[in-house]
Design a protein around this motif. Structure first.
Motif, PDB file in Angstrom:
ATOM      1  N   ALA A  40       0.828  -1.209   0.000  1.00  0.00           N
ATOM      2  CA  ALA A  40       0.000   0.000   0.000  1.00  0.00           C
ATOM      3  C   ALA A  40       0.864   1.262   0.000  1.00  0.00           C
ATOM      4  O   ALA A  40       0.535   2.257  -0.669  1.00  0.00           O
ATOM      5  N   PHE A  41       1.968   1.236   0.732  1.00  0.00           N
ATOM      6  CA  PHE A  41       2.903   2.355   0.738  1.00  0.00           C
ATOM      7  C   PHE A  41       3.435   2.611  -0.672  1.00  0.00           C
ATOM      8  O   PHE A  41       3.457   3.752  -1.140  1.00  0.00           O
ATOM      9  N   LEU A  42       3.846   1.557  -1.362  1.00  0.00           N
ATOM     10  CA  LEU A  42       4.368   1.708  -2.723  1.00  0.00           C
ATOM     11  C   LEU A  42       3.307   2.263  -3.666  1.00  0.00           C
ATOM     12  O   LEU A  42       3.595   3.128  -4.502  1.00  0.00           O
ATOM     13  N   THR A  43       2.084   1.800  -3.524  1.00  0.00           N
ATOM     14  CA  THR A  43       0.984   2.303  -4.356  1.00  0.00           C
ATOM     15  C   THR A  43       0.719   3.775  -4.063  1.00  0.00           C
ATOM     16  O   THR A  43       0.556   4.578  -4.990  1.00  0.00           O
ATOM     17  N   GLU A  44       0.681   4.130  -2.788  1.00  0.00           N
ATOM     18  CA  GLU A  44       0.393   5.509  -2.382  1.00  0.00           C
ATOM     19  C   GLU A  44       1.410   6.502  -2.941  1.00  0.00           C
ATOM     20  O   GLU A  44       1.047   7.607  -3.351  1.00  0.00           O
ATOM     21  N   ILE A  45       2.681   6.126  -2.974  1.00  0.00           N
ATOM     22  CA  ILE A  45       3.703   7.058  -3.473  1.00  0.00           C
ATOM     23  C   ILE A  45       3.877   6.980  -4.982  1.00  0.00           C
ATOM     24  O   ILE A  45       4.615   7.774  -5.564  1.00  0.00           O
ATOM     25  N   GLY A  46       3.209   6.022  -5.625  1.00  0.00           N
ATOM     26  CA  GLY A  46       3.330   5.876  -7.080  1.00  0.00           C
ATOM     27  C   GLY A  46       4.678   5.308  -7.497  1.00  0.00           C
ATOM     28  O   GLY A  46       5.228   5.695  -8.531  1.00  0.00           O
ATOM     29  N   ALA A  47       5.207   4.380  -6.716  1.00  0.00           N
ATOM     30  CA  ALA A  47       6.524   3.802  -6.994  1.00  0.00           C
ATOM     31  C   ALA A  47       6.566   3.166  -8.376  1.00  0.00           C
ATOM     32  O   ALA A  47       5.585   2.587  -8.838  1.00  0.00           O
ATOM     33  N   GLY A  48       7.720   3.275  -9.001  1.00  0.00           N
ATOM     34  CA  GLY A  48       7.964   2.620 -10.283  1.00  0.00           C
ATOM     35  C   GLY A  48       8.938   1.486 -10.089  1.00  0.00           C
ATOM     36  O   GLY A  48       8.563   0.378  -9.748  1.00  0.00           O
ATOM     37  N   ALA A  49      10.240   1.778 -10.274  1.00  0.00           N
ATOM     38  CA  ALA A  49      11.293   0.785 -10.089  1.00  0.00           C
ATOM     39  C   ALA A  49      12.295   1.315  -9.078  1.00  0.00           C
ATOM     40  O   ALA A  49      12.609   2.507  -9.070  1.00  0.00           O
ATOM     41  N   GLY A  50      12.787   0.442  -8.218  1.00  0.00           N
ATOM     42  CA  GLY A  50      13.758   0.866  -7.218  1.00  0.00           C
ATOM     43  C   GLY A  50      13.914  -0.177  -6.138  1.00  0.00           C
ATOM     44  O   GLY A  50      13.799  -1.372  -6.392  1.00  0.00           O
ATOM     45  N   VAL A  51      14.158   0.289  -4.909  1.00  0.00           N
ATOM     46  CA  VAL A  51      14.373  -0.604  -3.773  1.00  0.00           C
ATOM     47  C   VAL A  51      13.531  -0.127  -2.594  1.00  0.00           C
ATOM     48  O   VAL A  51      13.538   1.058  -2.253  1.00  0.00           O
ATOM     49  N   LEU A  52      12.837  -1.053  -1.986  1.00  0.00           N
ATOM     50  CA  LEU A  52      12.122  -0.803  -0.745  1.00  0.00           C
ATOM     51  C   LEU A  52      12.990  -1.342   0.393  1.00  0.00           C
ATOM     52  O   LEU A  52      13.366  -2.520   0.386  1.00  0.00           O
ATOM     53  N   THR A  53      13.329  -0.473   1.321  1.00  0.00           N
ATOM     54  CA  THR A  53      14.038  -0.895   2.517  1.00  0.00           C
ATOM     55  C   THR A  53      13.031  -0.909   3.657  1.00  0.00           C
ATOM     56  O   THR A  53      12.266   0.042   3.831  1.00  0.00           O
ATOM     57  N   VAL A  54      13.020  -1.996   4.405  1.00  0.00           N
ATOM     58  CA  VAL A  54      12.144  -2.153   5.555  1.00  0.00           C
ATOM     59  C   VAL A  54      13.059  -2.331   6.760  1.00  0.00           C
ATOM     60  O   VAL A  54      13.909  -3.219   6.770  1.00  0.00           O
ATOM     61  N   PHE A  55      12.893  -1.461   7.772  1.00  0.00           N
ATOM     62  CA  PHE A  55      13.796  -1.465   8.921  1.00  0.00           C
ATOM     63  C   PHE A  55      13.010  -1.492  10.223  1.00  0.00           C
ATOM     64  O   PHE A  55      12.133  -0.665  10.455  1.00  0.00           O
ATOM     65  N   GLY A 120       7.871  -2.136 -11.580  1.00  0.00           N
ATOM     66  CA  GLY A 120       6.488  -1.860 -11.979  1.00  0.00           C
ATOM     67  C   GLY A 120       5.607  -1.487 -10.806  1.00  0.00           C
ATOM     68  O   GLY A 120       4.413  -1.762 -10.809  1.00  0.00           O
ATOM     69  N   GLY A 121       6.192  -0.886  -9.782  1.00  0.00           N
ATOM     70  CA  GLY A 121       5.425  -0.447  -8.621  1.00  0.00           C
ATOM     71  C   GLY A 121       5.120  -1.533  -7.608  1.00  0.00           C
ATOM     72  O   GLY A 121       4.427  -1.287  -6.626  1.00  0.00           O
ATOM     73  N   ARG A 122       5.645  -2.732  -7.847  1.00  0.00           N
ATOM     74  CA  ARG A 122       5.354  -3.864  -6.948  1.00  0.00           C
ATOM     75  C   ARG A 122       6.644  -4.495  -6.442  1.00  0.00           C
ATOM     76  O   ARG A 122       7.641  -4.548  -7.156  1.00  0.00           O
ATOM     77  N   MET A 123       6.583  -5.010  -5.218  1.00  0.00           N
ATOM     78  CA  MET A 123       7.728  -5.740  -4.688  1.00  0.00           C
ATOM     79  C   MET A 123       7.956  -6.986  -5.531  1.00  0.00           C
ATOM     80  O   MET A 123       7.007  -7.675  -5.904  1.00  0.00           O
ATOM     81  N   ALA A 124       9.207  -7.273  -5.823  1.00  0.00           N
ATOM     82  CA  ALA A 124       9.552  -8.428  -6.643  1.00  0.00           C
ATOM     83  C   ALA A 124       9.702  -9.674  -5.758  1.00  0.00           C
ATOM     84  O   ALA A 124      10.723 -10.357  -5.775  1.00  0.00           O
ATOM     85  N   LEU A 125       8.655  -9.959  -5.004  1.00  0.00           N
ATOM     86  CA  LEU A 125       8.643 -11.129  -4.130  1.00  0.00           C
ATOM     87  C   LEU A 125       8.245 -12.354  -4.929  1.00  0.00           C
ATOM     88  O   LEU A 125       7.547 -12.256  -5.950  1.00  0.00           O
ATOM     89  N   GLY A 126       8.669 -13.522  -4.452  1.00  0.00           N
ATOM     90  CA  GLY A 126       8.254 -14.774  -5.071  1.00  0.00           C
ATOM     91  C   GLY A 126       6.793 -15.068  -4.755  1.00  0.00           C
ATOM     92  O   GLY A 126       6.177 -14.445  -3.885  1.00  0.00           O
ATOM     93  N   THR A 127       6.258 -16.048  -5.437  1.00  0.00           N
ATOM     94  CA  THR A 127       4.838 -16.391  -5.337  1.00  0.00           C
ATOM     95  C   THR A 127       4.359 -16.599  -3.909  1.00  0.00           C
ATOM     96  O   THR A 127       3.301 -16.126  -3.529  1.00  0.00           O
ATOM     97  N   TRP A 128       5.129 -17.304  -3.096  1.00  0.00           N
ATOM     98  CA  TRP A 128       4.686 -17.647  -1.751  1.00  0.00           C
ATOM     99  C   TRP A 128       5.399 -16.837  -0.675  1.00  0.00           C
ATOM    100  O   TRP A 128       5.408 -17.225   0.486  1.00  0.00           O
ATOM    101  N   GLN A 129       6.014 -15.705  -1.051  1.00  0.00           N
ATOM    102  CA  GLN A 129       6.760 -14.918  -0.073  1.00  0.00           C
ATOM    103  C   GLN A 129       5.929 -13.779   0.498  1.00  0.00           C
ATOM    104  O   GLN A 129       5.172 -13.128  -0.218  1.00  0.00           O
ATOM    105  N   GLY A 130       6.117 -13.532   1.782  1.00  0.00           N
ATOM    106  CA  GLY A 130       5.493 -12.411   2.462  1.00  0.00           C
ATOM    107  C   GLY A 130       6.488 -11.782   3.424  1.00  0.00           C
ATOM    108  O   GLY A 130       7.468 -12.415   3.837  1.00  0.00           O
ATOM    109  N   LEU A 131       6.240 -10.517   3.775  1.00  0.00           N
ATOM    110  CA  LEU A 131       7.075  -9.798   4.741  1.00  0.00           C
ATOM    111  C   LEU A 131       6.461  -9.957   6.125  1.00  0.00           C
ATOM    112  O   LEU A 131       5.250  -9.761   6.296  1.00  0.00           O
TER     113      LEU A 131
END
Length: 157
Positions: A40-55, A120-131
């Motif tokens: 939802a954070f990525l959608t809200e900011i209109g993310a394209g391509a890059g890196v999401l850091t979670v700390f 493309g605005g989405r985390m490049a997680l695998g099919t069964w991966q979650g944070l």
């Protein structure tokens, strides 16, 4: 001979940075999924391509990327963590209770920071991966997790 392939790199001069503070209530020792909140954070900011850091801003809670299909995986992971850093082990540090030092060791064994590619605005997680935020203390806690995106805003053409 092994073969590898990769896509062509995407370059942009329009790099931006955005961040937010996520507050997570936990019920005590557990895995709390935060995938939807990060998305939802990525959608809200209109993310394209890059890196999401979670700390994770704590020393008795941590982060992981794990399977999100079968809850038995998380149950077994908690069992493994309990085995690797048990309460009542004879820890010297017990200032905040008998679950405190095992929580620190369990955090040491996992991560306080994750870097996830975004495409493309989405985390490049695998099919069964979650944070997940992993709560290592026995009682309910309020945890703070920093979400930080660095990359392009909007989809690349």
């Amino acid at each position: 001979m092994a073969r590898t392939t990769r896509s062509a790199p995407t370059l942009s001069d329009a790099v931006r940075h955005a961040e937010a503070l996520l507050q997570v209530g936990t019920p005590g020792e557990s895995f709390t999924e935060i995938t939807a909140e990060a998305a939802a954070f990525l959608t809200e900011i209109g993310a394209g391509a890059g890196v999401l850091t979670v700390f994770c801003r704590h020393t008795s809670a941590s982060l992981t990327i794990q399977e999100n299909a079968d809850p038995d995986v998380r149950t077994d992971l908690l069992t493994a963590l309990r085995s690797l850093a048990p309460r009542g082990f004879g820890w010297v540090h017990e200032t905040e209770g008998p679950d405190d030092m095992p929580a620190h060791v369990r955090t040491l064994l996992s991560d306080t920071s994750l870097s996830i590619p975004v495409s493309g605005g989405r985390m490049a997680l695998g099919t069964w991966q979650g944070l997940y935020l992993i709560e290592h203390r026995d009682r309910p806690q309020r945890r703070e997790v920093v979400l930080a995106f660095t990359g392009t805003i909007g989809h690349m053409a």
